[in-house]
Design a protein around this motif. Structure first.
Motif, PDB file in Angstrom:
ATOM      1  N   GLU A 195      -1.393  -3.245   7.990  1.00 39.56           N
ATOM      2  CA  GLU A 195      -2.457  -3.073   6.990  1.00 39.56           C
ATOM      3  C   GLU A 195      -2.223  -1.827   6.141  1.00 39.56           C
ATOM      4  O   GLU A 195      -2.392  -1.840   4.925  1.00 39.56           O
ATOM      5  CB  GLU A 195      -3.827  -3.015   7.680  1.00 39.56           C
ATOM      6  CG  GLU A 195      -4.994  -2.979   6.708  1.00 39.56           C
ATOM      7  CD  GLU A 195      -5.025  -4.166   5.773  1.00 39.56           C
ATOM      8  OE1 GLU A 195      -5.437  -3.971   4.600  1.00 39.56           O
ATOM      9  OE2 GLU A 195      -4.660  -5.279   6.170  1.00 39.56           O
ATOM     10  N   SER A 196      -1.829  -0.739   6.780  1.00 39.70           N
ATOM     11  CA  SER A 196      -1.585   0.488   6.011  1.00 39.70           C
ATOM     12  C   SER A 196      -0.405   0.301   5.059  1.00 39.70           C
ATOM     13  O   SER A 196      -0.425   0.808   3.924  1.00 39.70           O
ATOM     14  CB  SER A 196      -1.339   1.672   6.946  1.00 39.70           C
ATOM     15  OG  SER A 196      -0.116   1.541   7.625  1.00 39.70           O
ATOM     16  N   LEU A 197       0.605  -0.439   5.485  1.00 40.82           N
ATOM     17  CA  LEU A 197       1.745  -0.708   4.602  1.00 40.82           C
ATOM     18  C   LEU A 197       1.340  -1.604   3.433  1.00 40.82           C
ATOM     19  O   LEU A 197       1.807  -1.402   2.302  1.00 40.82           O
ATOM     20  CB  LEU A 197       2.891  -1.335   5.395  1.00 40.82           C
ATOM     21  CG  LEU A 197       3.616  -0.408   6.379  1.00 40.82           C
ATOM     22  CD1 LEU A 197       4.616  -1.196   7.213  1.00 40.82           C
ATOM     23  CD2 LEU A 197       4.295   0.732   5.663  1.00 40.82           C
ATOM     24  N   ARG A 198       0.465  -2.557   3.684  1.00 44.32           N
ATOM     25  CA  ARG A 198      -0.018  -3.420   2.605  1.00 44.32           C
ATOM     26  C   ARG A 198      -0.788  -2.600   1.563  1.00 44.32           C
ATOM     27  O   ARG A 198      -0.638  -2.805   0.360  1.00 44.32           O
ATOM     28  CB  ARG A 198      -0.917  -4.519   3.165  1.00 44.32           C
ATOM     29  CG  ARG A 198      -0.148  -5.634   3.821  1.00 44.32           C
ATOM     30  CD  ARG A 198      -1.051  -6.737   4.282  1.00 44.32           C
ATOM     31  NE  ARG A 198      -0.265  -7.803   4.901  1.00 44.32           N
ATOM     32  CZ  ARG A 198      -0.711  -8.612   5.827  1.00 44.32           C
ATOM     33  NH1 ARG A 198      -1.962  -8.520   6.252  1.00 44.32           N
ATOM     34  NH2 ARG A 198       0.067  -9.544   6.332  1.00 44.32           N
ATOM     35  N   GLN A 199      -1.632  -1.687   2.049  1.00 40.72           N
ATOM     36  CA  GLN A 199      -2.387  -0.839   1.127  1.00 40.72           C
ATOM     37  C   GLN A 199      -1.446   0.041   0.318  1.00 40.72           C
ATOM     38  O   GLN A 199      -1.645   0.240  -0.885  1.00 40.72           O
ATOM     39  CB  GLN A 199      -3.382   0.021   1.901  1.00 40.72           C
ATOM     40  CG  GLN A 199      -4.538  -0.760   2.475  1.00 40.72           C
ATOM     41  CD  GLN A 199      -5.446   0.094   3.339  1.00 40.72           C
ATOM     42  OE1 GLN A 199      -5.200   1.278   3.549  1.00 40.72           O
ATOM     43  NE2 GLN A 199      -6.505  -0.515   3.866  1.00 40.72           N
ATOM     44  N   LYS A 200      -0.424   0.541   0.964  1.00 43.81           N
ATOM     45  CA  LYS A 200       0.547   1.394   0.271  1.00 43.81           C
ATOM     46  C   LYS A 200       1.289   0.597  -0.796  1.00 43.81           C
ATOM     47  O   LYS A 200       1.483   1.076  -1.919  1.00 43.81           O
ATOM     48  CB  LYS A 200       1.535   1.977   1.279  1.00 43.81           C
ATOM     49  CG  LYS A 200       2.462   3.011   0.712  1.00 43.81           C
ATOM     50  CD  LYS A 200       3.285   3.657   1.814  1.00 43.81           C
ATOM     51  CE  LYS A 200       4.152   4.764   1.269  1.00 43.81           C
ATOM     52  NZ  LYS A 200       4.928   5.419   2.328  1.00 43.81           N
ATOM     53  N   LYS A 230      -1.053   0.032  -3.750  1.00 39.19           N
ATOM     54  CA  LYS A 230      -1.191   1.255  -4.527  1.00 39.19           C
ATOM     55  C   LYS A 230       0.052   1.486  -5.395  1.00 39.19           C
ATOM     56  O   LYS A 230      -0.056   1.830  -6.582  1.00 39.19           O
ATOM     57  CB  LYS A 230      -1.400   2.445  -3.584  1.00 39.19           C
ATOM     58  CG  LYS A 230      -1.544   3.762  -4.278  1.00 39.19           C
ATOM     59  CD  LYS A 230      -1.680   4.890  -3.273  1.00 39.19           C
ATOM     60  CE  LYS A 230      -1.608   6.231  -3.979  1.00 39.19           C
ATOM     61  NZ  LYS A 230      -1.467   7.325  -3.042  1.00 39.19           N
ATOM     62  N   LEU A 231       1.221   1.269  -4.820  1.00 41.56           N
ATOM     63  CA  LEU A 231       2.458   1.462  -5.575  1.00 41.56           C
ATOM     64  C   LEU A 231       2.603   0.435  -6.694  1.00 41.56           C
ATOM     65  O   LEU A 231       3.093   0.758  -7.786  1.00 41.56           O
ATOM     66  CB  LEU A 231       3.669   1.402  -4.636  1.00 41.56           C
ATOM     67  CG  LEU A 231       3.834   2.584  -3.697  1.00 41.56           C
ATOM     68  CD1 LEU A 231       4.929   2.305  -2.675  1.00 41.56           C
ATOM     69  CD2 LEU A 231       4.121   3.865  -4.455  1.00 41.56           C
ATOM     70  N   GLU A 232       2.158  -0.795  -6.459  1.00 38.76           N
ATOM     71  CA  GLU A 232       2.197  -1.819  -7.517  1.00 38.76           C
ATOM     72  C   GLU A 232       1.283  -1.442  -8.671  1.00 38.76           C
ATOM     73  O   GLU A 232       1.645  -1.609  -9.843  1.00 38.76           O
ATOM     74  CB  GLU A 232       1.812  -3.186  -6.945  1.00 38.76           C
ATOM     75  CG  GLU A 232       2.889  -3.812  -6.088  1.00 38.76           C
ATOM     76  CD  GLU A 232       2.456  -5.101  -5.423  1.00 38.76           C
ATOM     77  OE1 GLU A 232       1.236  -5.374  -5.322  1.00 38.76           O
ATOM     78  OE2 GLU A 232       3.348  -5.846  -4.975  1.00 38.76           O
ATOM     79  N   GLU A 233       0.084  -0.926  -8.350  1.00 41.70           N
ATOM     80  CA  GLU A 233      -0.839  -0.493  -9.403  1.00 41.70           C
ATOM     81  C   GLU A 233      -0.253   0.679 -10.183  1.00 41.70           C
ATOM     82  O   GLU A 233      -0.338   0.729 -11.416  1.00 41.70           O
ATOM     83  CB  GLU A 233      -2.193  -0.109  -8.797  1.00 41.70           C
ATOM     84  CG  GLU A 233      -2.990  -1.283  -8.279  1.00 41.70           C
ATOM     85  CD  GLU A 233      -4.251  -0.854  -7.546  1.00 41.70           C
ATOM     86  OE1 GLU A 233      -4.544   0.360  -7.498  1.00 41.70           O
ATOM     87  OE2 GLU A 233      -4.940  -1.745  -7.009  1.00 41.70           O
ATOM     88  N   GLU A 234       0.340   1.613  -9.481  1.00 42.11           N
ATOM     89  CA  GLU A 234       0.954   2.767 -10.134  1.00 42.11           C
ATOM     90  C   GLU A 234       2.100   2.317 -11.033  1.00 42.11           C
ATOM     91  O   GLU A 234       2.245   2.792 -12.167  1.00 42.11           O
ATOM     92  CB  GLU A 234       1.471   3.749  -9.065  1.00 42.11           C
ATOM     93  CG  GLU A 234       2.065   5.019  -9.651  1.00 42.11           C
ATOM     94  CD  GLU A 234       2.565   5.964  -8.564  1.00 42.11           C
ATOM     95  OE1 GLU A 234       3.273   6.920  -8.933  1.00 42.11           O
ATOM     96  OE2 GLU A 234       2.265   5.751  -7.376  1.00 42.11           O
TER      97      GLU A 234
END
Length: 127
Positions: A96-101, A104-108
């Motif tokens: 889950e933490s990797l998915r959130q990361k 976030k990176l895709e949005e950035e």
């Protein structure tokens, strides 16, 4: 001028001494591995003693000793196995933490592409 009766006794004696020295080195390495509580197998013994694996397999006493010690250690857990025994819940948390990361990176990445496009269009208008 060939010698019909070659004297190979010195060569045979030299090879026997060489084998004996190698056996002593291997036995010392095995003792060190036992003291260090390290995994004993043909690869580690060959690597640490500087002899080939075929030497270990061909030497009956060394082969039997390594086999015995390796089988004796099979019941023990190695540090690699202990580390891999993580629970499903902890794996789920990591996933889950990797998915959130990633999100976030895709949005950035998307924002940076927009900024780049904006800067390029401004540059194009100046030309």
């Amino acid at each position: 001028m060939t010698n019909n009766n070659p004297n190979v006794q010195k060569i045979i004696e030299f090879n026997k001494n060489k084998t004996t020295r190698k056996e002593e080195v291997v036995n010392k390495v095995i003792t060190d591995l036992i003291k260090g509580k390290e995994k004993i197998n043909f690869n580690t013994v060959a690597e640490k003693s500087g002899v080939s694996k075929s030497f270990l397999y061909k030497n009956k006493t060394l082969k039997e000793r390594i086999d015995f010690l390796r089988n004796q250690q099979n019941g023990l857990s190695s540090p690699k196995k202990v580390k891999n025994n993580t629970s499903d819940k902890s794996k789920d948390v990591i996933i889950e933490s990797l998915r959130q990361k990633v999100k976030k990176l895709e949005e950035e990445n998307k924002d940076l592409k927009k900024q780049l496009q904006s800067k390029l269009s401004d540059l194009y208008l100046k030309i």
